[in-house]
Design a protein around this motif. Sequence first.
Motif, short mmCIF file in Angstrom:
data_model
loop_
_atom_site.label_atom_id
_atom_site.label_comp_id
_atom_site.label_asym_id
_atom_site.label_seq_id
_atom_site.Cartn_x
_atom_site.Cartn_y
_atom_site.Cartn_z
N LEU A 1 0.84 -1.20 0.00
CA LEU A 1 0.00 0.00 0.00
C LEU A 1 0.87 1.25 0.00
O LEU A 1 0.60 2.21 -0.73
N ALA A 2 1.92 1.24 0.81
CA ALA A 2 2.84 2.40 0.84
C ALA A 2 3.47 2.61 -0.53
O ALA A 2 3.55 3.75 -1.02
N ASP A 3 3.87 1.53 -1.16
CA ASP A 3 4.48 1.64 -2.51
C ASP A 3 3.47 2.23 -3.50
O ASP A 3 3.82 3.08 -4.33
N ALA A 4 2.23 1.75 -3.42
CA ALA A 4 1.20 2.22 -4.36
C ALA A 4 0.88 3.69 -4.12
O ALA A 4 0.66 4.44 -5.08
N ILE A 5 0.84 4.11 -2.87
CA ILE A 5 0.59 5.53 -2.56
C ILE A 5 1.74 6.40 -3.07
O ILE A 5 1.51 7.44 -3.71
N ASN A 6 2.96 5.96 -2.83
CA ASN A 6 4.12 6.73 -3.32
C ASN A 6 4.11 6.83 -4.84
O ASN A 6 4.40 7.88 -5.41
N SER A 7 3.75 5.73 -5.46
CA SER A 7 3.76 5.71 -6.92
C SER A 7 2.63 6.58 -7.50
O SER A 7 2.82 7.28 -8.49
N ALA A 8 1.47 6.57 -6.86
CA ALA A 8 0.33 7.34 -7.39
C ALA A 8 0.42 8.83 -7.07
O ALA A 8 -0.01 9.66 -7.87
#
Length: 201
Positions: free
Chosen positions: A100-107
Amino acid sequence: MAFEKVALPYAKDALAPNIGADTMEVHYEKHHTGYTSNLNKALEGTEWANKSIEEILSNLDALPADKQTAVRNNGGGFYNHNLFWVTMSPNGGGAPSGELADAINSAFGSFDEFKSQFAAKAGGQFGSGWGWLVVDGGALKIVSTPNQDNPISQGMTPILGVDVWEHAYYLNYQNRRPDYISAWWNVVNWDKVAELYAAAK
Ligand code: MN
């Protein structure tokens, strides 16, 4: 079988001082109970009474015409508050981890940038409504909805929502919606949001 609101997974004073016990009492016992019983009343005796709330909110147009407004408002209120309670925790706050952290950073670029965009969207919702983090076609997005509308009705899956109706914050914060949203971050249950993200993506 009638819809039942989720059991509150913590005591009503457990989110204080971010959200006070007086707000939790009225919000959970009065507002959420009202939406739930009005949803059940609207669906009583229809074929929709035994369907999931997700299916109902995804197909509002298919409901009998004289039920649509009541179910949109009260079905949304039922579902939205169920999600709201379980995505908060007295042990919440901090930042997400893992996928989730990776997806938030990416988005959104960073967690801080996400928080800033989310707070702006939720804070800027005119009048009553909700701010949401949703999964839309596999991608994370920030949206807001008026009243008790839910992103499910627009084909998106909400994984985090903040209630910005005045009843959610007025006893503690009066007209200071941004202060309420700032405090709400302290109780967000990121483990639960990560679980919902994993199921939705
Ligand atoms: Mn509410």
